[in-house]
Design an enzyme around this catalytic site. Structure first.
Site, PDB file in Angstrom:
ATOM      1  N   SER A  61       0.677  -1.220  -0.134  1.00 51.10           N
ATOM      2  CA  SER A  61      -0.068  -0.012  -0.237  1.00 51.10           C
ATOM      3  C   SER A  61       0.935   1.141  -0.056  1.00 51.10           C
ATOM      4  O   SER A  61       1.871   1.231   0.720  1.00 51.10           O
ATOM      5  CB  SER A  61      -0.927  -0.046   1.178  1.00 51.10           C
ATOM      6  OG  SER A  61      -1.282   1.150   1.439  1.00 51.10           O
ATOM      7  N   ALA A  66       2.527   6.828   4.849  1.00 49.05           N
ATOM      8  CA  ALA A  66       3.158   5.724   4.980  1.00 49.05           C
ATOM      9  C   ALA A  66       2.954   4.976   3.683  1.00 49.05           C
ATOM     10  O   ALA A  66       1.871   4.912   3.199  1.00 49.05           O
ATOM     11  CB  ALA A  66       2.968   5.107   6.297  1.00 49.05           C
ATOM     12  N   ASN A  67       4.067   4.137   3.512  1.00 54.75           N
ATOM     13  CA  ASN A  67       3.934   2.831   2.533  1.00 54.75           C
ATOM     14  C   ASN A  67       4.018   1.676   3.429  1.00 54.75           C
ATOM     15  O   ASN A  67       4.736   1.755   4.403  1.00 54.75           O
ATOM     16  CB  ASN A  67       4.838   2.977   1.756  1.00 54.75           C
ATOM     17  CG  ASN A  67       4.902   4.048   0.659  1.00 54.75           C
ATOM     18  OD1 ASN A  67       3.968   4.796   0.767  1.00 54.75           O
ATOM     19  ND2 ASN A  67       5.919   4.465  -0.210  1.00 54.75           N
ATOM     20  N   VAL A  68       3.250   0.496   2.965  1.00 52.95           N
ATOM     21  CA  VAL A  68       3.439  -0.763   3.773  1.00 52.95           C
ATOM     22  C   VAL A  68       3.914  -1.556   2.777  1.00 52.95           C
ATOM     23  O   VAL A  68       3.438  -1.592   1.686  1.00 52.95           O
ATOM     24  CB  VAL A  68       2.074  -1.021   4.561  1.00 52.95           C
ATOM     25  CG1 VAL A  68       2.328  -2.618   4.986  1.00 52.95           C
ATOM     26  CG2 VAL A  68       1.537  -0.188   5.326  1.00 52.95           C
ATOM     27  N   LYS A  82       5.886  -0.934   7.737  1.00 56.19           N
ATOM     28  CA  LYS A  82       5.323   0.247   7.489  1.00 56.19           C
ATOM     29  C   LYS A  82       6.346   1.265   7.872  1.00 56.19           C
ATOM     30  O   LYS A  82       7.107   1.379   8.726  1.00 56.19           O
ATOM     31  CB  LYS A  82       4.158   0.302   8.381  1.00 56.19           C
ATOM     32  CG  LYS A  82       3.286   1.631   8.573  1.00 56.19           C
ATOM     33  CD  LYS A  82       2.114   1.657   9.140  1.00 56.19           C
ATOM     34  CE  LYS A  82       1.284   3.083   8.963  1.00 56.19           C
ATOM     35  NZ  LYS A  82       0.022   2.932   9.593  1.00 56.19           N
ATOM     36  N   ILE A 152      -0.483  -9.675   8.180  1.00 50.06           N
ATOM     37  CA  ILE A 152      -1.575 -10.130   8.234  1.00 50.06           C
ATOM     38  C   ILE A 152      -2.039 -10.754   6.756  1.00 50.06           C
ATOM     39  O   ILE A 152      -2.281  -9.727   5.962  1.00 50.06           O
ATOM     40  CB  ILE A 152      -2.365  -9.220   8.771  1.00 50.06           C
ATOM     41  CG1 ILE A 152      -2.284  -8.774   9.914  1.00 50.06           C
ATOM     42  CG2 ILE A 152      -4.130  -9.667   8.740  1.00 50.06           C
ATOM     43  CD1 ILE A 152      -2.104  -9.616  11.337  1.00 50.06           C
ATOM     44  N   ASP A 196      -9.503   5.962  14.717  1.00 54.31           N
ATOM     45  CA  ASP A 196      -9.672   6.358  13.069  1.00 54.31           C
ATOM     46  C   ASP A 196     -10.258   4.904  12.876  1.00 54.31           C
ATOM     47  O   ASP A 196      -9.868   4.299  11.562  1.00 54.31           O
ATOM     48  CB  ASP A 196      -8.286   6.547  12.684  1.00 54.31           C
ATOM     49  CG  ASP A 196      -8.511   6.844  11.096  1.00 54.31           C
ATOM     50  OD1 ASP A 196      -9.406   7.263  10.634  1.00 54.31           O
ATOM     51  OD2 ASP A 196      -7.284   6.742  10.199  1.00 54.31           O
ATOM     52  N   ASN A 201      -9.710   0.622   7.893  1.00 54.33           N
ATOM     53  CA  ASN A 201      -8.739  -0.004   8.907  1.00 54.33           C
ATOM     54  C   ASN A 201      -8.843  -1.091   9.912  1.00 54.33           C
ATOM     55  O   ASN A 201      -8.357  -1.535  10.871  1.00 54.33           O
ATOM     56  CB  ASN A 201      -8.425   1.238   9.955  1.00 54.33           C
ATOM     57  CG  ASN A 201      -7.647   2.324   9.267  1.00 54.33           C
ATOM     58  OD1 ASN A 201      -6.735   2.051   8.177  1.00 54.33           O
ATOM     59  ND2 ASN A 201      -7.661   3.576   9.688  1.00 54.33           N
ATOM     60  N   ASP A 212      -3.448  -0.026  11.769  1.00 49.06           N
ATOM     61  CA  ASP A 212      -3.504   1.550  11.532  1.00 49.06           C
ATOM     62  C   ASP A 212      -3.737   2.120  13.096  1.00 49.06           C
ATOM     63  O   ASP A 212      -4.501   3.099  13.146  1.00 49.06           O
ATOM     64  CB  ASP A 212      -4.244   2.183  10.608  1.00 49.06           C
ATOM     65  CG  ASP A 212      -3.699   3.488   9.980  1.00 49.06           C
ATOM     66  OD1 ASP A 212      -2.817   3.756  10.469  1.00 49.06           O
ATOM     67  OD2 ASP A 212      -4.505   3.954   9.124  1.00 49.06           O
TER      68      ASP A 212
END
Ligand SMILES: Nc1ncnc2c1ncn2[C@@H]1O[C@H](COP(=O)(O)OP(=O)(O)OP(=O)(O)O)[C@@H](O)[C@H]1O
Ligand SMILES: [Mg+2]
Length: 262
Positions: A61, A66-68, A82, A152, A196, A201, A212
């Site tokens: 993502s 952030a990028n994961v 992350k 996950i 959030d 999420n 998140d």
């Protein structure tokens, strides 16, 4: 050898090679896709040297803050990495969720330490949730702006789990109750409000998993009750759209607050 194995071998040997001639070619480091800035690269090498990581694959993502990525630990097992952007234009919203938190006493707007503090906050919140038995990715390591946690997803195909919003939930009523129970346990056992929470999420791996959690606040936070209500409202709205006859969000919030005070 299968293609995936070959690719894996190639990345590991590439990381080994770069580890040997480290620093000379920092700026040309490309990890499968995307360029990683030199300070983050240094951080990744630290994680590599202490055995937290052995490889980094493509992005799962790419977001605003952030990028994961999917990475591998020393045993070749998938982990989620992350990486918070070091230079984010929008950091002011973070202040509302971190100022006043006794775990972070030295928070300054537009300081170089804000992003590492934000990443550390996510790590600490994951520990609290995990220790309280609420399903979140198990935290593994943190270094500056890079957080390593349990992957996950499918450990055989290495495909990440989908978001709740992208699946057809097998039994919506049961899942709704399950998520409310996770919110309640988050409040009463972990002492946290996610702040959030939505169908974006929550990942689905046979059961819901909260992700998140950087903005999650302690229940003692000034706005904890407001955030709790907002989380519950998001979830009830979503499940109402799916046809679930949900309890009123005010009633659920009150119930959790009452249980939390006992
Ligand atoms: N532990 C994990 N295992 C597998 N996939 C993950 C994991 N953590 C995050 N992801 C994937 O990465 C996506 C983004 O993660 P997350 O929600 O934590 O970042 P984000 O803060 O929303 O990023 P941004 O807001 O900048 O878009 C998730 O929707 C999920 O698809
Ligand atoms: Mg998110």
């Amino acid at each position: 050898m299968k293609r995936a194995d070959e690719q894996h071998e190639r990345i590991i040997s590439e990381l080994d090679r770069r580890k040997r001639k480290r620093r000379k070619d920092d700026d040309e480091f490309k990890v499968v896709e995307g360029v990683i800035d030199p300070p983050t690269l240094k951080t990744l090498y630290k994680l590599l040297n202490r055995g937290t990581l052995s490889a980094l694959h493509g992005a799962i993502s790419t977001g605003k803050e952030a990028n994961v990525y999917r990475g591998e630990d020393a045993d070749g097992k998938s982990v989620a990495v992350k990486i918070y952007r070091v230079s984010t234009a929008e950091t002011d919203f973070m202040l509302e969720y971190i100022i006043g938190d006794p775990r972070f006493k030295n928070v300054k707007r537009r300081s170089r330490s804000l992003i590492p503090q934000w990443a550390t906050k996510e790590y600490k919140n994951l520990i609290r949730y995990h220790e309280a038995g609420i399903r979140v990715p198990k935290p593994i390591d943190i270094e500056r702006n890079v957080l390593v946690m349990e992957f996950i997803g499918d450990t055989k195909t290495n495909l990440p789990a989908p978001m709740l919003k992208n699946i057809e939930i097998p039994s919506p009523v049961k899942t709704f109750n399950e998520i409310i129970r996770m919110i309640e346990n988050g409040y009463t056992k972990a002492g946290l409000v996610h702040a959030d929470l939505s169908e974006y999420n929550i990942l689905w791996l046979r059961k819901p998993v909260f992700i998140d959690v950087s903005q999650a606040v302690l229940t003692t936070h000034e706005y904890a009750k407001k955030y709790l209500f907002r989380d519950i409202q998001n979830i009830t709205n979503y499940f109402t759209k799916l046809g679930v006859d949900t309890e009123n969000p005010e009633v659920i919030t009150k119930h959790i607050l009452t249980v939390g005070e006992e």
